[in-house]
Motif scaffolding. Sequence first.
Motif, PDB file in Angstrom:
ATOM      1  N   ILE A 111       0.828  -1.240  -0.032  1.00 52.53           N
ATOM      2  CA  ILE A 111       0.115   0.055  -0.157  1.00 52.53           C
ATOM      3  C   ILE A 111       0.725   1.245  -0.020  1.00 52.53           C
ATOM      4  CG2 ILE A 111      -1.715   1.147   1.100  1.00 52.53           C
ATOM      5  CD1 ILE A 111      -2.750  -1.608   2.311  1.00 52.53           C
ATOM      6  N   ASP A 112       1.737   1.320   1.278  1.00 53.49           N
ATOM      7  CA  ASP A 112       2.394   2.631   1.125  1.00 53.49           C
ATOM      8  C   ASP A 112       3.912   2.653   1.611  1.00 53.49           C
ATOM      9  OD1 ASP A 112       1.408   2.086   3.453  1.00 53.49           O
ATOM     10  OD2 ASP A 112       0.115   3.940   3.887  1.00 53.49           O
ATOM     11  N   MET A 113       4.386   1.355   1.680  1.00 53.65           N
ATOM     12  CA  MET A 113       5.716   1.133   2.196  1.00 53.65           C
ATOM     13  C   MET A 113       6.677   2.312   1.792  1.00 53.65           C
ATOM     14  SD  MET A 113       7.320  -0.582   4.588  1.00 53.65           S
ATOM     15  CE  MET A 113       6.069  -1.881   5.139  1.00 53.65           C
ATOM     16  N   LEU A 114       6.676   2.605   0.741  1.00 51.30           N
ATOM     17  CA  LEU A 114       7.761   3.788  -0.017  1.00 51.30           C
ATOM     18  C   LEU A 114       7.630   5.147   0.963  1.00 51.30           C
ATOM     19  CD1 LEU A 114       8.133   3.218  -3.651  1.00 51.30           C
ATOM     20  CD2 LEU A 114      10.018   2.679  -1.739  1.00 51.30           C
ATOM     21  N   ASP A 115       6.209   5.359   1.070  1.00 51.92           N
ATOM     22  CA  ASP A 115       5.916   6.403   1.787  1.00 51.92           C
ATOM     23  C   ASP A 115       6.559   6.383   3.146  1.00 51.92           C
ATOM     24  OD1 ASP A 115       4.997   7.520  -0.639  1.00 51.92           O
ATOM     25  OD2 ASP A 115       2.836   6.612  -0.016  1.00 51.92           O
ATOM     26  N   ILE A 116       6.020   5.238   3.765  1.00 51.71           N
ATOM     27  CA  ILE A 116       6.458   5.021   5.262  1.00 51.71           C
ATOM     28  C   ILE A 116       8.150   5.086   5.495  1.00 51.71           C
ATOM     29  CG2 ILE A 116       6.513   3.169   6.995  1.00 51.71           C
ATOM     30  CD1 ILE A 116       3.791   2.201   5.739  1.00 51.71           C
ATOM     31  N   ARG A 117       8.758   4.590   4.480  1.00 46.59           N
ATOM     32  CA  ARG A 117      10.153   4.513   4.480  1.00 46.59           C
ATOM     33  C   ARG A 117      10.692   5.982   4.561  1.00 46.59           C
ATOM     34  NH1 ARG A 117      12.458   0.737   0.023  1.00 46.59           N
ATOM     35  NH2 ARG A 117      14.149   2.223   0.469  1.00 46.59           N
ATOM     36  N   ARG A 118       9.987   6.925   3.687  1.00 42.06           N
ATOM     37  CA  ARG A 118      10.428   8.146   3.465  1.00 42.06           C
ATOM     38  C   ARG A 118      10.086   9.056   4.735  1.00 42.06           C
ATOM     39  NH1 ARG A 118       8.326   8.859  -1.428  1.00 42.06           N
ATOM     40  NH2 ARG A 118       6.333   9.539  -0.567  1.00 42.06           N
ATOM     41  N   GLU A 119       9.004   8.763   5.215  1.00 40.03           N
ATOM     42  CA  GLU A 119       8.407   9.504   6.711  1.00 40.03           C
ATOM     43  C   GLU A 119       9.428   9.086   7.779  1.00 40.03           C
ATOM     44  OE1 GLU A 119       6.461  11.918   6.934  1.00 40.03           O
ATOM     45  OE2 GLU A 119       5.477  11.730   4.786  1.00 40.03           O
ATOM     46  N   PHE A 120       9.930   7.811   7.684  1.00 39.86           N
ATOM     47  CA  PHE A 120      10.680   7.035   8.777  1.00 39.86           C
ATOM     48  C   PHE A 120      12.019   7.864   8.747  1.00 39.86           C
ATOM     49  CE2 PHE A 120      13.292   4.194  10.991  1.00 39.86           C
ATOM     50  CZ  PHE A 120      12.596   3.626  12.230  1.00 39.86           C
ATOM     51  N   LEU A 121      12.809   8.073   7.404  1.00 37.17           N
ATOM     52  CA  LEU A 121      14.110   8.676   7.366  1.00 37.17           C
ATOM     53  C   LEU A 121      13.781  10.113   7.763  1.00 37.17           C
ATOM     54  CD1 LEU A 121      16.786   8.445   6.429  1.00 37.17           C
ATOM     55  CD2 LEU A 121      16.116   9.019   4.108  1.00 37.17           C
ATOM     56  N   THR A 122      12.790  10.869   7.473  1.00 38.30           N
ATOM     57  CA  THR A 122      12.464  12.300   7.786  1.00 38.30           C
ATOM     58  C   THR A 122      12.480  12.538   9.445  1.00 38.30           C
ATOM     59  OG1 THR A 122      11.291  12.506   5.631  1.00 38.30           O
ATOM     60  CG2 THR A 122      11.223  14.373   7.341  1.00 38.30           C
ATOM     61  N   MET A 123      11.589  11.532   9.820  1.00 37.71           N
ATOM     62  CA  MET A 123      11.109  11.604  11.303  1.00 37.71           C
ATOM     63  C   MET A 123      12.522  11.169  12.224  1.00 37.71           C
ATOM     64  SD  MET A 123       7.444  10.283  10.782  1.00 37.71           S
ATOM     65  CE  MET A 123       6.960   9.984  12.545  1.00 37.71           C
TER      66      MET A 123
END
Length: 299
Positions: A272-284
């Motif tokens: 569903i949104d694993m790439l988005d989750i990865r991006r947010e994880f890195l940002t956070m």
Amino acid sequence: TIKGVSSFSAEQEAQALRKAMKGFGTDEDAIIETLTKLNVSQRQQVLITYKSTIGRDLIDDLKSELSGNFERVIIGMMTPTTMYDVHELRRAVKGAGTDEGCLIEILASRTNEEIRRINESYKLQYGCTLEEDIVSDTSSMFRRVLVSLATGNRDEGMYVDDALAQQDAQCLYEAGEKKWGTDEVQFMSILCTRNRFHLLRVFDVYRGIANKDITDSIKSEMSGDLEDALLAVVKCTRNKPAYFAERLYKSMKGLGTDDNTLIRVMVSRSEIDMLDIRREFLTMYGKSLHSFIKVSFSG
């Protein structure tokens, strides 16, 4: 985010899995290699083909060859998306003690359509409704929030009624910050039924009125599971991938890991949104999800 393979042969993949489990010892790498490149519907085809060409049940074979968390991840990947949520919700209410975090995470983050499918499958699978299990396993206001979310009746339109947004924000302010004690029903009825765009507007107006963010108000006005549930609703409204990134971070950070949460988020969001989750994880958190998992686990 897993997309599946284009030139796909269910028979080939079924044979590869059988080969990985046949004979002495199991070739775990081959199992990982085969299953992680397929999407959920392709894995379902492999499941059927495995039975028709090899005459054995793939899930039974996997269960007898694997163990522990590795087995749980693989069986999770082999389970259709809705059924996976259903099994997790059932485990949350029927396991040892209630897994409130699991109930909150699934019910606060799924769409109406997903919730509808979950409710149907749950009833078919267990002969009682999800709502009945929630009611018998939780209490007070927390129960009411979960029941509300489990109806899957949130407005999913995009219309923002500015006058109503002003009114909702004022309502939330008067139900919490402005008075002694909290009117939790107001929070629930606004946060659990309005559409996402409307709520984002409400949060903006609220900040202007209360001089603080809605999340800070929830934290100071509520406690325990109710607080967690309403915060999850707000976080999913604002940024769902960021909500899941935080769930993953907390499952690995600190003393011991919360394997249930980690496995569930990785499996259920992988398409569903694993790439988005990865991006947010890195940002956070300033570290990649990949490196975090590598440090936290072995084997």
